[in-house]
Design a protein around this motif. Structure first.
Motif, mmCIF file in Angstrom:
data_model
loop_
_atom_site.group_PDB
_atom_site.id
_atom_site.type_symbol
_atom_site.label_atom_id
_atom_site.label_comp_id
_atom_site.label_asym_id
_atom_site.label_seq_id
_atom_site.Cartn_x
_atom_site.Cartn_y
_atom_site.Cartn_z
ATOM 1 N N ILE A 1 -25.232 1.634 2.956
ATOM 2 C CA ILE A 1 -24.532 1.672 4.342
ATOM 3 C C ILE A 1 -23.394 2.018 4.029
ATOM 4 O O ILE A 1 -23.276 0.716 3.237
ATOM 5 N N GLU A 2 -23.321 3.388 4.096
ATOM 6 C CA GLU A 2 -21.346 3.275 4.712
ATOM 7 C C GLU A 2 -21.709 3.314 6.125
ATOM 8 O O GLU A 2 -21.834 4.579 6.892
ATOM 9 N N GLU A 3 -20.803 2.537 7.681
ATOM 10 C CA GLU A 3 -20.790 3.007 8.278
ATOM 11 C C GLU A 3 -19.511 2.638 9.037
ATOM 12 O O GLU A 3 -18.823 1.436 8.729
ATOM 13 N N TYR B 1 -27.025 -6.381 11.242
ATOM 14 C CA TYR B 1 -27.563 -5.574 9.985
ATOM 15 C C TYR B 1 -27.976 -5.887 9.184
ATOM 16 O O TYR B 1 -29.453 -6.049 8.711
ATOM 17 N N ALA C 1 -26.744 6.081 3.768
ATOM 18 C CA ALA C 1 -27.133 6.708 4.873
ATOM 19 C C ALA C 1 -25.322 6.521 4.352
ATOM 20 O O ALA C 1 -25.100 5.248 5.146
ATOM 21 N N GLU D 1 -22.579 7.005 7.411
ATOM 22 C CA GLU D 1 -22.472 7.210 8.820
ATOM 23 C C GLU D 1 -23.397 7.782 9.436
ATOM 24 O O GLU D 1 -22.789 8.291 10.851
ATOM 25 N N SER D 2 -24.537 7.236 9.612
ATOM 26 C CA SER D 2 -25.432 7.394 10.093
ATOM 27 C C SER D 2 -26.060 6.995 11.061
ATOM 28 O O SER D 2 -26.860 7.131 11.956
ATOM 29 N N SER D 3 -26.373 5.162 10.571
ATOM 30 C CA SER D 3 -26.947 3.938 11.010
ATOM 31 C C SER D 3 -27.076 3.563 11.987
ATOM 32 O O SER D 3 -28.035 2.986 12.546
ATOM 33 N N GLY D 4 -25.557 3.829 12.688
ATOM 34 C CA GLY D 4 -25.163 3.788 14.014
ATOM 35 C C GLY D 4 -26.143 4.156 15.059
ATOM 36 O O GLY D 4 -26.108 3.557 16.318
ATOM 37 N N HIS E 1 -17.682 12.411 7.975
ATOM 38 C CA HIS E 1 -17.671 11.026 7.559
ATOM 39 C C HIS E 1 -16.021 10.972 7.407
ATOM 40 O O HIS E 1 -15.448 12.418 7.058
ATOM 41 N N ARG F 1 -32.603 -0.305 13.702
ATOM 42 C CA ARG F 1 -32.428 -1.373 13.212
ATOM 43 C C ARG F 1 -33.698 -2.201 12.183
ATOM 44 O O ARG F 1 -34.201 -1.967 11.082
ATOM 45 N N PRO G 1 -21.201 1.289 18.273
ATOM 46 C CA PRO G 1 -21.847 0.558 16.680
ATOM 47 C C PRO G 1 -21.960 -0.723 17.162
ATOM 48 O O PRO G 1 -21.641 -1.723 18.134
#
Length: 302
Positions: free
Chosen positions: A195-197, A223, A167, A169-172, A48, A176, A217
């Motif tokens: 969440i970090e995204e 979200y 999560a 940089e995975s939730s992309g 990330h 959702r 994204p």
């Protein structure tokens, strides 16, 4: 396009859910050796961006060696997790039973276990990664606190409630609405989703990201809507776009330095590195132009 189900080698082509899971898992399985080379050797390997408090890279990347650049990237990737921990109040929210969803090679899982004493379930859909994470956990002395689970994020196990899900940089890659619905069943009331995204702010930014990472994204609003429908509310939203922008300069510089200095690279390796270099340069340009945003979100289950 706000539905992150749409994922393939051609990002504009929608696939069946089971095909999406297979492709993403294979994508990261195939990248394992390259991830270890660039972000390793471990045991805490992160995939990330990094956090640069001064919004500048401390290196003169044009004169630095690949090892120098890699060292700086790793320091700032750990810095991103420490920044996230501060924002999310990790000492009391991420010190119990937590899910690390989309754990990669387990760097974050080991971080939460070592730094905050968390009991972590590290979730991955890349089968090759599970034994690597297990091995790193043993190496760090937290084999009893980190367990790996190979499964789709939409099918998280319904066992004892978790205190939080993280999560990075995975939730992309997730659907959702379905993901938040599942989280509402596996978290305790008051539990957090941290969440970090990377979020999109304009169509071109989404296209640039999708070209390399195989998924487009979404916006923060996407979200929020999915989370609220599942019974969550947004309680934290922190923008760190400017403090993460230098990552792309360092990432591109590492790739160029390897291309310039490693005469043992195969033609295939050189081609992959050139593709990576162009992608990192394009992402850095879009980051600076405001087409992509890096944010830290936290939702609480009502």
């Amino acid at each position: 396009m706000s539905n992150l189900n749409e994922l393939s080698s051609s990002p504009q082509t929608a696939l069946e859910p089971q095909d999406e899971v297979r492709i993403v898992g294979q994508y990261y399985d195939d990248k394992t050796a390259r991830l270890v080379r660039k972000y390793g050797p471990g045991p805490r390997i992160h995939y990330h961006v990094g956090h640069y408090p001064s919004s500048k890279t401390p290196l003169n990347v044009h004169d630095a060696t690949p090892d120098d650049i890699r060292r700086s990237i790793r320091i700032h990737q750990e810095g991103l997790l420490r920044y996230a921990a501060k924002i999310w109040g990790a000492e009391h929210r991420l010190s119990g039973r937590i899910l690390d969803v989309g754990c990669g090679l387990g760097g974050g899982s080991l971080f939460w276990a070592q730094e905050y004493g968390a009991d972590v379930t590290a979730v991955t859909n890349a089968p090759e990664h599970a034994p690597i994470v297990d091995g790193f956990a043993q190496e760090c002395g937290v084999g009893g606190k980190v367990r790996t689970l190979v499964c789709d994020a939409m099918h998280l196990p319904l066992d004892d409630p978790y205190d939080a899900a993280v999560a990075i940089e995975s939730s992309g890659y997730f659907n959702r609405p379905r993901w938040f619905e599942r989280l509402a069943r596996v978290l305790r009331p008051g539990g957090s989703v941290c969440i970090e995204e990377v979020f999109t702010t304009r169509p071109h930014g989404a296209d640039v990201w999708a070209e390399y990472f195989y998924t487009k994204p979404a916006t923060v609003l996407d979200y929020v809507e999915a989370a609220e429908s599942a019974g969550f509310e947004l309680v934290d939203d922190v923008d760190a776009t400017s403090e993460t922008s230098p990552f792309w300069e360092e990432s591109a510089a590492w790739t160029k330095a390897v291309l310039d200095s490693d005469n043992s690279l195969s033609a295939v390796d050189r081609r992959q590195l050139r593709i990576s270099l162009m992608a990192n340069q394009a992402l850095g340009t879009e980051w600076q132009a405001g087409g992509l945003r890096l944010g830290f979100l936290r939702f609480e289950l009502k």
